[in-house]
Every structure is written in structure tokens, then in C-alpha cells.
Design a protein around this motif. Structure first.
Motif, PDB file in Angstrom:
ATOM      1  N   GLN A   1     -53.740  -1.423  50.514  1.00  0.00           N
ATOM      2  CA  GLN A   1     -52.624  -0.835  51.330  1.00  0.00           C
ATOM      3  C   GLN A   1     -51.284  -1.668  50.692  1.00  0.00           C
ATOM      4  O   GLN A   1     -50.254  -0.635  50.507  1.00  0.00           O
ATOM      5  N   GLN A   2     -51.025  -2.706  50.216  1.00  0.00           N
ATOM      6  CA  GLN A   2     -49.937  -2.880  49.458  1.00  0.00           C
ATOM      7  C   GLN A   2     -50.006  -2.018  48.347  1.00  0.00           C
ATOM      8  O   GLN A   2     -48.678  -1.814  47.838  1.00  0.00           O
ATOM      9  N   ARG A   3     -50.829  -1.995  47.286  1.00  0.00           N
ATOM     10  CA  ARG A   3     -50.857  -1.242  46.163  1.00  0.00           C
ATOM     11  C   ARG A   3     -50.304   0.044  46.605  1.00  0.00           C
ATOM     12  O   ARG A   3     -49.431   0.744  45.926  1.00  0.00           O
ATOM     13  N   LYS A   4     -50.720   0.801  47.579  1.00  0.00           N
ATOM     14  CA  LYS A   4     -50.219   2.310  48.144  1.00  0.00           C
ATOM     15  C   LYS A   4     -48.766   2.253  48.346  1.00  0.00           C
ATOM     16  O   LYS A   4     -48.001   3.067  48.184  1.00  0.00           O
ATOM     17  N   LEU A   5     -48.450   1.140  49.218  1.00  0.00           N
ATOM     18  CA  LEU A   5     -47.004   1.011  49.525  1.00  0.00           C
ATOM     19  C   LEU A   5     -46.246   1.171  48.148  1.00  0.00           C
ATOM     20  O   LEU A   5     -45.396   1.804  48.386  1.00  0.00           O
ATOM     21  N   VAL A   6     -46.403   0.126  47.438  1.00  0.00           N
ATOM     22  CA  VAL A   6     -45.589   0.186  46.137  1.00  0.00           C
ATOM     23  C   VAL A   6     -45.875   1.315  45.265  1.00  0.00           C
ATOM     24  O   VAL A   6     -44.547   1.799  44.830  1.00  0.00           O
ATOM     25  N   HIS A   7     -47.026   2.102  45.126  1.00  0.00           N
ATOM     26  CA  HIS A   7     -46.814   3.164  44.221  1.00  0.00           C
ATOM     27  C   HIS A   7     -46.233   4.382  45.023  1.00  0.00           C
ATOM     28  O   HIS A   7     -45.408   5.140  44.255  1.00  0.00           O
ATOM     29  N   LEU A   8     -46.251   4.617  46.333  1.00  0.00           N
ATOM     30  CA  LEU A   8     -45.642   5.889  46.858  1.00  0.00           C
ATOM     31  C   LEU A   8     -44.206   5.581  46.794  1.00  0.00           C
ATOM     32  O   LEU A   8     -43.493   6.579  46.757  1.00  0.00           O
ATOM     33  N   GLU A   9     -43.543   4.455  46.965  1.00  0.00           N
ATOM     34  CA  GLU A   9     -42.090   4.130  46.860  1.00  0.00           C
ATOM     35  C   GLU A   9     -41.718   4.280  45.509  1.00  0.00           C
ATOM     36  O   GLU A   9     -40.562   4.698  45.321  1.00  0.00           O
ATOM     37  N   LEU A  10     -42.546   3.944  44.543  1.00  0.00           N
ATOM     38  CA  LEU A  10     -42.172   4.250  42.966  1.00  0.00           C
ATOM     39  C   LEU A  10     -41.950   5.673  42.772  1.00  0.00           C
ATOM     40  O   LEU A  10     -41.022   6.123  42.254  1.00  0.00           O
TER      41      LEU A  10
END
Length: 438
Positions: A385-394
Motif C-alpha cells: 500500500q505504501q508503494r501504491k501511494l508513492v507510485h500514484l502520487e508520482l
């Protein structure tokens, strides 16, 4: 959008829900294409690593360090085809080499002049490679190298490492896989001499090879300790096994790959990715004593077929790219740029109170949100979920990167591109610091 500096008041699930809604609304053409493609391609694609939820972007065109998706959004590319696009997109040297080659025909069914040129360039850079053979992917290169080790030694067992990845049919990342012929494998923990000795204790007499990534790539960008690789070199020699370095990703890190940096000479090396200049490519090479087992002029030679082993596009683009674009000097410049990026990312995270460990080496950087050191894949604490958060924000900030948290710089990435990434990362750390704690 949720107030970005107040995410302590929201759960990670709430933030992700809003990011997903924003992503879906902003990419209707990619969504429609993936849905339509799913009628004929399982999940809408033919390469699992490119998938991410709610749906992956569909790229319309690329140039240099920039990508444009079907919806017209432009991104600075920091995924760079998972290290394969090391030369950037459509480098003119590579494109012109392809055009010139294509004019003279695509599929000869015979030898061509480019394969010898590319082979000579590879052999000149890698001290451990006297001879090289080409194939069509890193997966294929590793499969053949392992079979060569078995033929050369007359043994059947292979030592590999948990969390390693040697291609789609040699994946030891955990979970489901389509691995082939791994019943003869035994596994040890990366960077653990004791684990190696325990794993092979009962099969030393039948140990054909040790296969290792000098930096575990897909498993988290975890660099091998020099002491550990030296141990593997001595251990394999002592027990009559071949040492195989999988440098499919790490060949880009120096003139002669990570083995040059570590000062360790394997028996065989496998290559792939960027060395095809954008075409399908794999290679394996090593000491003449082993590679000449494929010499068809010798009686009893091992046959090695493959219609596209010496395909014109990969050979021509590969030679032009490796000899004129991916020069040792260009690699050094890119490594220096990556070192600056590492320093900036660390400073940004620390200023925002976000724990960070940066794996990888040189132009491959793996971001992990944790304070504890990583010596093997099991040490990773960052969750999906942390990976997804950073990815979508990027993506919201027009940065295209791999969801698994890896940055793959290309030779086309500029200082301005790096500044763009750092600014985006700083925004994310400031906004979501409470959600990036482990």
C-alpha cells in the motif's frame, strides 16, 4: 483532493481511494484501451511487471527521457523499461543504425556483420568473457548458462538465492511462478556464508553451479557484500562448481559490470536488457574452456539454436548503442548523477521525518521506507500500500516510475529530470510522512 499536509487525519486506505479516483478520472483512454485489450490479452497486457491497479498506463510515444500516454499526459521516465531503456528512448545513434540495417533486409538466415562487432565489444569490456553467445532474453541466457554448467561439470545441482530473479522461468521472489526445471535447485540466503554451506551440505559432490545476482534486482535492489561474493568464488572453485554472475541488470554499472567493481571474475556471465539497444536480447559468455563447448567445428559440440539469436535489429542496435552511446565515459557521468540523486533523496526523507534506505548501485536505486539495513530480500519492510501511494502520487506529478519503488536512470535523464523527481518526492514525503513509517 485530501489536504496533503494533513494525512495524519486519514487512513492509508482513504488516501489511496482518493488517489485512485483521481487517476481513473484523468486516464479514460488508457482505461478504455486496457478494458478492450483484455478481450484478447489476459488482463489486457502480455507482460505482468507492467500491470498495476487500477489499470496501467498505455504509452503512445516516447523520446529521450519523456513518455506520452494515450490521454496526452507527459511524464519524465524513471522506470526506463525496468533497466532495458538505458540509452533513453529513440536515441538517434541507435535509430539510424536500425534504419541502415533494415534497408538491407531483416532476416537473413545466415551470419551478419553486426554479431561479431557486438560480441567483440562485450568481450573487450568484460575480462571474464573470452567468448559470448547471443539469444533472445535474459531468461533464455540464464536457462542456457545453467545447462552449460551441467554439461561442463557432469553434475546436476544448482545453488540459487531466495529472493533472486533470473527471468520469468527462474523466479525465486516467492508466490506463484512458471519456473521450469528447478527440481535440481537448492536455495540459500543472500549475503550469508553459513546459509550457503548448509544449503549444499548434502549435494556438494553433485553441485554444478552457483548462480547469483551481484545485486539482487527485482527482489529489492540489494547489493552483495564483496566478502560474500569472494566467498562464493573461492567456494565454487574449491568444490568444482561454476560461478555464474547474472548481470542482466547490472552490466550498466561500469565498463565491465559489477564484477569489475567488485574485482571478482565469474566463470560465466549472463547479460540482457539494454545491450540489445531496444531489441529483444540475451547473451551468455565466459571462459573459452566452457564456451567452446558450443563450437560447431568441434566434434561432439553442444548445439545451441535460436532463429533470432543473431537478429539484425538487436545486433545492429546493440552494437551502435554499446559502442557509441553506452560508453564507459557516459556510464561514469550517469553514475555521478545518480549519486547526487541518492544524496538528495536521503536529505529530503530525513527532513520530512521519513525513514529511508536506498538499495541498488549506480543508476539503479531502490527506495525502502525503513531505518533498518537490508542484506537480503526478507529484510524489506515497505508494504504494497505504501508503494501504491508513492507510485500514484508520482504519476500525479508527471513522474513515471516502477510501482515496486525502483528508479532506473537512463543516459537520457538530465539534471533537470532529477530535480523534477526530487521535488515530487519531497512533496510526497511532506504530505504523507505519517503513512510512510515502518
Amino acid at each position: 483532493m485530501l489536504k496533503q499536509n494533513r494525512t495524519a487525519n486519514y487512513s492509508l486506505e482513504q488516501v489511496l481511494d482518493e488517489l485512485e479516483r483521481d487517476y481513473i478520472a484523468s486516464h479514460p483512454k488508457s482505461a478504455a484501451h486496457v478494458k478492450r485489450a483484455a478481450e484478447v490479452l489476459p488482463g489486457g497486457s502480455t507482460r505482468t511487471v507492467l500491470h498495476f491497479d487500477p489499470f496501467p498506463l498505455v504509452i503512445a510515444r516516447a523520446s529521450g527521457s519523456q513518455l506520452v500516454d494515450l490521454d496526452g499526459h507527459t511524464y519524465t521516465d524513471f522506470a526506463n523499461d525496468f533497466t532495458a531503456a538505458f540509452y533513453g528512448h529513440s536515441d538517434p545513434v541507435v535509430v539510424n543504425a536500425l534504419i541502415d540495417a533494415i534497408k538491407n533486409g531483416l532476416s537473413f538466415g545466415g551470419l551478419n556483420v553486426y554479431e561479431e562487432k557486438l560480441a567483440r565489444e562485450i568481450c573487450s569490456r568484460f575480462d571474464s568473457i573470452d567468448r559470448v553467445r547471443f539469444c533472445n532474453s535474459g531468461t533464455e541466457a540464464n536457462l542456457i548458462a545453467l545447462q552449460l554448467a551441467k554439461q561442463a561439470t557432469g553434475r546436476s545441482k544448482i545453488l540459487a538465492f531466495t529472493g533472486g530473479y533470473h527471468g520469468s522461468m527462474l523466479s525465486f521472489l516467492g508466490g506463484k511462478n512458471i519456473n521450469y526445471g528447478t527440481s535440481d535447485f537448492v536455495f540459500a540466503d543472500f549475503n550469508s556464508e553459513e546459509s550457503v554451506e548448509a544449503a549444499v551440505a548434502g549435494v556438494l559432490h553433485d553441485l554444478a553451479a552457483i548462480v547469483v545476482e551481484p545485486m539482487i534486482g527485482s527482489g529489492g535492489g540489494i547489493l552483495a557484500e564483496v566478502k560474500f561474493l569472494s566467498f562464493l568464488r573461492n567456494f565454487s572453485q574449491k568444490h568444482g562448481a561454476l560461478l555464474i554472475f547474472d548481470e542482466v541488470q547490472t552490466a550498466r554499472m561500469a565498463r565491465g559490470g559489477l564484477q569489475e567493481i567488485f574485482g571478482i571474475r565469474p566463470d560465466l556471465t549472463t547479460l540482457g536488457k539494454f545491450l540489445g539497444g531496444g531489441g529483444s536480447f540475451g547473451a551468455f559468455g565466459g571462459a573459452a574452456a566452457f564456451m567452446d563447448l558450443f563450437d560447431a567445428t568441434r566434434q561432439g559440440a553442444i548445439p545451441h539454436g535460436g532463429t533470432f539469436n543473431n537478429n539484425i535489429m538487436s545486433m545492429a542496435a546493440g552494437y551502435a548503442g554499446y559502442s557509441r552511446v553506452g560508453t564507459p565515459e557516459a556510464i561514469a557521468v550517469a553514475n555521478n548523477r545518480a549519486a547526487g540523486l541518492r544524496q538528495s533523496l536521503t536529505q529530503v526523507a530525513e527532513s520530512a521525518g521519513v525513514p529511508i534506505q536506498l538499495g541498488g548501485y549506480g543508476t539503479i536505486i531502490s527506495i525502502h521506507f525503513q531505518s533498518s539495513l537490508l542484506t537480503r530480500p526478507a529484510d524489506i519492510r515497505t508494504n504494497a500500500q505504501q508503494r501504491k501511494l508513492v507510485h500514484l502520487e508520482l504519476l500525479r506529478r508527471h513522474v513515471y516510475a516502477a510501482r515496486r519503488g525502483t528508479i532506473n536512470l537512463s543516459l537520457a535523464n538530465s539534471d533537470e529530470d532529477v530535480d523534477h523527481y526530487v521535488r515530487a518526492f519531497a512533496d510526497i514525503c511532506e504530505a504523507h510522512s505519517p503513512l510512510l513509517q515502518n
